[in-house]
Design a protein around this motif. Structure first.
Motif, PDB file in Angstrom:
ATOM      1  N   SER A  74     -30.308 -18.101   9.310  1.00 13.07           N
ATOM      2  CA  SER A  74     -30.781 -17.140   8.561  1.00 13.07           C
ATOM      3  C   SER A  74     -30.734 -15.685   8.803  1.00 13.07           C
ATOM      4  O   SER A  74     -30.625 -14.808   8.082  1.00 13.07           O
ATOM      5  N   LEU A  75     -31.051 -15.577  10.030  1.00 11.08           N
ATOM      6  CA  LEU A  75     -31.021 -14.295  10.578  1.00 11.08           C
ATOM      7  C   LEU A  75     -29.344 -13.587  10.340  1.00 11.08           C
ATOM      8  O   LEU A  75     -29.122 -12.478   9.878  1.00 11.08           O
ATOM      9  N   SER A  76     -28.402 -14.335  10.661  1.00 14.66           N
ATOM     10  CA  SER A  76     -27.181 -14.105  10.600  1.00 14.66           C
ATOM     11  C   SER A  76     -26.672 -13.565   9.149  1.00 14.66           C
ATOM     12  O   SER A  76     -26.180 -12.655   8.829  1.00 14.66           O
ATOM     13  N   GLU A  77     -27.384 -14.516   8.255  1.00 14.05           N
ATOM     14  CA  GLU A  77     -27.107 -14.250   6.687  1.00 14.05           C
ATOM     15  C   GLU A  77     -27.692 -12.971   6.461  1.00 14.05           C
ATOM     16  O   GLU A  77     -27.118 -12.237   5.584  1.00 14.05           O
ATOM     17  N   ILE A  78     -29.065 -12.618   6.673  1.00 14.40           N
ATOM     18  CA  ILE A  78     -29.827 -11.425   6.353  1.00 14.40           C
ATOM     19  C   ILE A  78     -28.996 -10.203   6.962  1.00 14.40           C
ATOM     20  O   ILE A  78     -28.755  -9.181   6.335  1.00 14.40           O
ATOM     21  N   CYS A  79     -28.529 -10.268   8.139  1.00 17.66           N
ATOM     22  CA  CYS A  79     -27.601  -9.101   8.663  1.00 17.66           C
ATOM     23  C   CYS A  79     -26.565  -8.890   7.906  1.00 17.66           C
ATOM     24  O   CYS A  79     -25.946  -7.771   8.044  1.00 17.66           O
ATOM     25  N   LYS A  80     -25.851  -9.731   7.097  1.00 12.72           N
ATOM     26  CA  LYS A  80     -24.778  -9.504   6.312  1.00 12.72           C
ATOM     27  C   LYS A  80     -25.071  -8.417   5.595  1.00 12.72           C
ATOM     28  O   LYS A  80     -24.205  -7.761   4.994  1.00 12.72           O
ATOM     29  N   GLN A  81     -26.313  -8.592   5.097  1.00  8.88           N
ATOM     30  CA  GLN A  81     -26.506  -7.574   3.810  1.00  8.88           C
ATOM     31  C   GLN A  81     -26.748  -6.195   4.534  1.00  8.88           C
ATOM     32  O   GLN A  81     -26.409  -5.140   3.696  1.00  8.88           O
ATOM     33  N   TYR A 100     -37.265  -4.075  12.111  1.00  5.20           N
ATOM     34  CA  TYR A 100     -38.253  -3.943  11.101  1.00  5.20           C
ATOM     35  C   TYR A 100     -37.797  -3.907   9.777  1.00  5.20           C
ATOM     36  O   TYR A 100     -38.434  -4.436   8.649  1.00  5.20           O
ATOM     37  N   GLN A 101     -36.553  -3.243   9.355  1.00  9.95           N
ATOM     38  CA  GLN A 101     -36.040  -3.181   8.257  1.00  9.95           C
ATOM     39  C   GLN A 101     -35.227  -4.370   7.750  1.00  9.95           C
ATOM     40  O   GLN A 101     -35.361  -4.816   6.593  1.00  9.95           O
ATOM     41  N   ILE A 102     -35.033  -5.550   8.805  1.00  2.00           N
ATOM     42  CA  ILE A 102     -34.639  -6.837   8.279  1.00  2.00           C
ATOM     43  C   ILE A 102     -35.785  -7.858   7.976  1.00  2.00           C
ATOM     44  O   ILE A 102     -35.591  -8.525   7.238  1.00  2.00           O
ATOM     45  N   LEU A 103     -36.927  -7.411   8.556  1.00  2.00           N
ATOM     46  CA  LEU A 103     -38.097  -8.215   8.732  1.00  2.00           C
ATOM     47  C   LEU A 103     -38.410  -8.897   7.260  1.00  2.00           C
ATOM     48  O   LEU A 103     -38.662 -10.015   7.056  1.00  2.00           O
ATOM     49  N   VAL A 104     -38.681  -8.146   6.296  1.00  2.00           N
ATOM     50  CA  VAL A 104     -39.095  -8.436   5.022  1.00  2.00           C
ATOM     51  C   VAL A 104     -38.282  -9.394   4.421  1.00  2.00           C
ATOM     52  O   VAL A 104     -38.846 -10.571   4.241  1.00  2.00           O
ATOM     53  N   LEU A 105     -36.837  -9.357   4.444  1.00  2.00           N
ATOM     54  CA  LEU A 105     -35.895 -10.176   4.098  1.00  2.00           C
ATOM     55  C   LEU A 105     -35.908 -11.429   4.499  1.00  2.00           C
ATOM     56  O   LEU A 105     -35.688 -12.609   4.168  1.00  2.00           O
ATOM     57  N   PHE A 106     -35.921 -11.292   6.178  1.00  2.00           N
ATOM     58  CA  PHE A 106     -36.008 -12.396   7.027  1.00  2.00           C
ATOM     59  C   PHE A 106     -37.051 -13.498   6.570  1.00  2.00           C
ATOM     60  O   PHE A 106     -36.860 -14.724   6.698  1.00  2.00           O
TER      61      PHE A 106
END
Length: 331
Positions: free
Chosen positions: A8-15, A52-58
């Motif tokens: 899931s983390l990897s998928e969010i990073c793609k954004q 922290y920028q990733i956190l909400v979506l993650f």
């Protein structure tokens, strides 16, 4: 952690157009998911804001697959609000504007900074935001906005450039009237405003003395706070110090000579001074010496108009821009 977590983390990073996180960034993410307080002292340009920028979506993604996660991870994810808000306490408007501009390009992420736009301020009041940037003066210094902020479900408090609590807020024994920005010493009040929120303190510049002072202001307990640090030393950067005579002519000789020869090929350069007056003197000297190079030079300080600030920031990012040298105040 579980493979579902990593996937899931990897998928969010793609954004965010990122393939992999650095180990230190993953450490921060792990701490934030566990709702732990964290101090991260990492070099400029390292990407310490990314977690922290990733956190909400993650967290949203983890909540969708909660039943597939390990039991401990399920409990950690449940601690987060369903419609969580991250409050980022930031010292400079230009930094907030830059972050908001970059993050606004991410789908399904609502990012604003508390400024003068009535429409944006109304969004904040109704809780229609994911990440909100604001200055200490706004967050703890404006009583009306304190009341508005306290109605939000704040999941995480981020204190960016946390060393400014000590460097700009002054020593705790110093008279508030004598310090640069007094509300920096009161940022710790955010903890009482949002007692269930965890706290992330970020800096690239911090001595042990400042760290202890900041930990006290923010009510961080050393034994339970995650500490993540990395040496600022970089093999591809060198620091050169050269002492010159105390005259503009001798101090700026290298600049005048270089711009006269290279003109548009002169490397982009930021020159810091202690006051607006000093910035104006340096700028005026260069423009008078090289009147046909005036388009290559500009000033950036608290009195610069918002429109011109945006123009300068965009020019520094644009490789085709003619802007080569910007004189700025160190604040």
């Amino acid at each position: 952690m579980a493979s579902k977590f990593e996937y899931s983390l990897s998928e969010i990073c793609k954004q965010f157009t990122i393939d992999n996180l650095k180990p230190e960034q993953k450490e921060i993410i792990n701490a934030l998911v566990k709702k732990e307080d964290c101090i991260a002292i990492l070099p400029t340009g390292f990407g310490k804001s990314l977690p922290y920028q990733i956190l909400v979506l993650f967290i949203r993604e983890l909540k969708k697959i909660a039943s597939e996660l390990e039991e401990d991870l399920q409990k950690q994810v449940k601690k987060h609000f369903d419609n969580q808000t991250i409050v980022v306490c930031c010292p400079l408007i230009s930094l907030m504007q830059d972050q908001v501009e970059r993050l606004s390009a991410i789908p399904n992420l609502r990012v604003v900074f508390k400024g003068t736009d009535p429409a944006v301020n109304e969004q904040i009041k109704t809780g229609e935001i994911d990440i909100e940037f604001a200055s200490p003066e706004t967050l703890v210094g404006e009583s009306d906005w304190r009341a508005q902020f306290q109605t939000l479900k704040v999941d995480l408090i981020v204190v960016d450039e946390f060393h400014t609590i000590a460097t700009w807020g002054g020593d705790e024994n110093e008279d508030e009237r004598a310090v640069f920005r007094k509300w920096f010493r009161h940022i710790g009040e955010l903890r009482s405003m949002f007692p269930s929120a965890s706290l992330l303190a970020l800096s690239a510049t911090c001595t042990i003395k400042i760290r202890k002072r900041v930990a006290n202001v923010l009510d961080l307990r050393e034994e339970s706070t995650i500490m993540i640090t990395k040496s600022p030393n970089r093999s591809n950067i060198k620091r050169v110090i050269s002492k010159t005579n105390n005259t503009i002519e001798e101090g700026m000789y290298w600049l005048i000579s270089g711009m006269e020869t290279l003109r548009h090929a002169f490397p982009k350069t930021l020159i810091y001074a202690n006051s607006i007056s000093d910035v104006a003197k340096l700028y005026t000297y260069v423009v008078n010496e090289l009147p046909d190079c005036a388009e290559f030079v500009d000033m950036f300080h608290s009195e610069t108009t918002e429109e011109n600030k945006k123009t300068i920031l965009n020019a520094l990012r644009d490789n085709t821009s003619t802007k080569r040298v910007v004189f700025a105040t160190s604040a």
